[in-house]
Design an enzyme around this catalytic site. Structure first.
Site, short mmCIF file in Angstrom:
data_model
loop_
_atom_site.label_atom_id
_atom_site.label_comp_id
_atom_site.label_asym_id
_atom_site.label_seq_id
_atom_site.Cartn_x
_atom_site.Cartn_y
_atom_site.Cartn_z
N SER A 64 0.85 -1.20 0.00
CA SER A 64 0.00 0.00 0.00
C SER A 64 0.88 1.25 0.00
O SER A 64 0.62 2.21 -0.73
CB SER A 64 -0.89 0.04 1.24
OG SER A 64 -1.77 -1.06 1.27
N ALA A 158 -4.83 -0.72 -2.41
CA ALA A 158 -4.01 -0.14 -1.34
C ALA A 158 -4.92 0.30 -0.20
O ALA A 158 -5.99 0.86 -0.44
CB ALA A 158 -3.22 1.04 -1.89
N LYS A 159 -4.49 0.04 1.01
CA LYS A 159 -5.32 0.34 2.19
C LYS A 159 -4.91 1.72 2.72
O LYS A 159 -4.17 1.84 3.70
CB LYS A 159 -5.08 -0.78 3.21
CG LYS A 159 -6.25 -1.04 4.12
CD LYS A 159 -6.05 -2.34 4.87
CE LYS A 159 -6.92 -2.43 6.10
NZ LYS A 159 -8.34 -2.17 5.90
N ILE A 160 -5.36 2.74 2.03
CA ILE A 160 -4.97 4.12 2.32
C ILE A 160 -6.06 4.80 3.14
O ILE A 160 -7.24 4.73 2.78
CB ILE A 160 -4.70 4.89 1.00
CG1 ILE A 160 -3.57 4.21 0.22
CG2 ILE A 160 -4.39 6.36 1.27
CD1 ILE A 160 -3.34 4.74 -1.18
N TYR A 164 -11.02 5.55 3.07
CA TYR A 164 -12.07 5.00 3.93
C TYR A 164 -13.22 5.97 4.18
O TYR A 164 -14.22 5.61 4.81
CB TYR A 164 -11.46 4.45 5.22
CG TYR A 164 -10.95 3.04 4.95
CD1 TYR A 164 -11.72 1.93 5.24
CD2 TYR A 164 -9.76 2.83 4.28
CE1 TYR A 164 -11.30 0.65 4.93
CE2 TYR A 164 -9.33 1.56 3.95
CZ TYR A 164 -10.10 0.47 4.27
OH TYR A 164 -9.70 -0.80 3.94
#
Ligand code: PMP
Length: 314
Positions: A64, A158-160, A164
């Protein structure tokens, strides 16, 4: 899930007391969502706490950061050890683990690259994210009016942190409509995922889940469940899923580190199958929880024990 303080937070290479783990109000991440994070779980096993899929989670954290061009000032092995150290220091037998990499104070500019990259690792008590009853009986979900981020807007793999906001809008709407979780469609109108979980359906004995091209976060629990299902001799397909395929499925379930394996009993108020947990979901839950809790053999090498008596020795 309310946050209960634990004694220690790992902050840029050392453990600091909970109250001292602070950031400045001008941290870039607070203004622009410039952070990357992971969520892991440690389960209580008969041989002590063990982290589920430590390697894949740390790899995804680095991946990420690569997409977002945010270099982590530590090696993957240092982050893996720091995760184990934080759990040990907080003397937790099971917990949720939150590594977070973020841009600190530097500039007020949309190019964040001159801001320092900071890293924290915190551990929190967490039960079943979607409720114990949900894990047994199934939850009610609704298709969101919000779309999932499109591939040419934000990178779903990607866990940005900032991404969220999309999940928050979807889950607030779901809760206001009386659902436990949202199902979000991709910009092409196909089923993508939940606000914080991947979605699966079972039809005629075949397990099916949307592919990465449906703007999903490729979940690590999703990979575990696919591996388990195949190991049990079930056919697994990564395939585009339409909304009505969820209505017509025999079973639907969600997967995620927080969500674990949670059955879905209705979609948009329409009962799925018999309107309760189905047999394939039950079998996958039994295997998943059995391995995670150390009651079944760890035949895929998913668990990393937390060395409790003097870390680095275990
Ligand atoms: N999709 C989204 C958007 C998520 O936030 C999560 C939780 N990390 C998942 C899927 C499930 O991923 P994992 O199984 O790796 O926790």
């Amino acid at each position: 899930m309310n946050i209960e303080p634990t004694p220690w937070i790992w902050y840029n290479d050392r453990l600091v007391p909970w109250d001292e783990a602070r950031v400045h109000v001008f941290a870039h991440a607070l203004h622009y969502g410039s952070s990357v994070f992971e969520g892991l779980r440690a389960y209580a096993t008969p041989r002590g706490p063990a982290v589920l899929c430590l390697g894949p989670h740390v790899r995804r954290l680095f991946d990420s950061c690569k997409v977002y061009r945010m270099p982590i000032p530590f090696a993957p092995e240092e982050i893996r050890q720091a995760i184990l150290e934080t759990i040990r220091a907080n003397a937790l037998t099971s917990c949720y683990i939150r590594p977070l990499v973020f841009r600190g104070v530097g500039v007020i500019s949309l190019d964040p690259r001159s801001c320092p990259v900071e890293v924290i690792i915190g551990t929190l008590a967490m039960g079943n994210y979607l409720g114990e009853e949900g894990v047994q009986e199934g939850i009610d979900v609704g298709v969101s009016t919000w779309q999932r981020i499109a591939p040419n807007t934000l990178p779903a793999m990607a866990k940005i942190g900032g991404q969220y906001i999309n999940s928050q809008l979807a889950v607030m709407e779901a809760h206001d409509r009386g659902f436990s979780e949202a199902i979000v469609l991709s910009s092409a109108g196909m089923v993508s995922e939940g606000s914080g979980a991947n979605v699966f359906l079972v039809k005629d004995g075949v397990v099916c889940t949307p592919p990465p091209a449906a703007s999903i976060l490729p979940g690590i629990t999703r990979a575990c469940v696919m591996q388990l299902a195949r190991d049990l001799g079930t056919e697994v397909r990564e395939e585009m899923v339409t909304r009505e395929m969820l209505y017509l499925a025999d079973e639907v379930f969600l997967t995620g580190t927080a969500a674990e394996v949670t059955p879905v009993r209705s979609v948009d108020g329409i009962p799925v199958g018999q309107g309760r947990r189905g047999p394939v979901t039950a079998r996958l839950q039994e295997q998943f929880f059995g391995i995670a809790r150390g009651q079944l053999e760890d035949r895929f090498g998913w668990l990393t024990p937390v060395p409790v008596n003097g870390w680095r020795n275990g």
